[in-house]
Design a protein around this motif. Sequence first.
Motif, PDB file in Angstrom:
ATOM      1  N   LEU A 145      21.200  11.199  -1.871  1.00 34.50           N
ATOM      2  CA  LEU A 145      19.911  11.881  -1.831  1.00 34.50           C
ATOM      3  C   LEU A 145      18.923  11.228  -2.792  1.00 34.50           C
ATOM      4  N   MET A 146      19.402  10.774  -3.945  1.00 31.25           N
ATOM      5  CA  MET A 146      18.525  10.076  -4.888  1.00 31.25           C
ATOM      6  C   MET A 146      18.091   8.731  -4.311  1.00 31.25           C
ATOM      7  N   LYS A 147      19.009   8.039  -3.627  1.00 32.43           N
ATOM      8  CA  LYS A 147      18.649   6.766  -3.000  1.00 32.43           C
ATOM      9  C   LYS A 147      17.624   6.983  -1.896  1.00 32.43           C
ATOM     10  N   PHE A 159       9.509   4.564  -2.639  1.00 34.37           N
ATOM     11  CA  PHE A 159       8.754   3.741  -3.580  1.00 34.37           C
ATOM     12  C   PHE A 159       8.957   2.252  -3.372  1.00 34.37           C
ATOM     13  N   LEU A 160       9.767   1.866  -2.389  1.00 32.04           N
ATOM     14  CA  LEU A 160       9.940   0.454  -2.085  1.00 32.04           C
ATOM     15  C   LEU A 160       8.751  -0.034  -1.259  1.00 32.04           C
TER      16      LEU A 160
END
Length: 103
Positions: free
Chosen positions: A78-80, A86-87
């Motif tokens: 979920l964090m990934k 933001f990439l």
Amino acid sequence: MAIYQINKGINKPIEFKGLKAQYIGYLAAGLVGLLVLFAVVYILGFPIYGCILLIAGAGTVLFMQVYRLSNKYGQYGLMKRGARRFLPEYLKFNSRKLFTRSK
């Protein structure tokens, strides 16, 4: 001489009844939110059985969603997924000097 037991859970994610890592915190925060919601709704004068039904339904949805996210994304997924926003879409270079001068 003292005998110590070896902790065999080193470097393993925290897990509680199938919930992994940060999802335990999400569930705890959701339950605290439900407690506050119950207090607010009760103070506003809704019938007690209506409050209980509302909180029971919301709690069921909370548990189902948190377990679904935990099973789908795992410990760091979920964090990934959140970091993916933001990439940049692409990188643009005007020359190859950056790559040709590096050794």
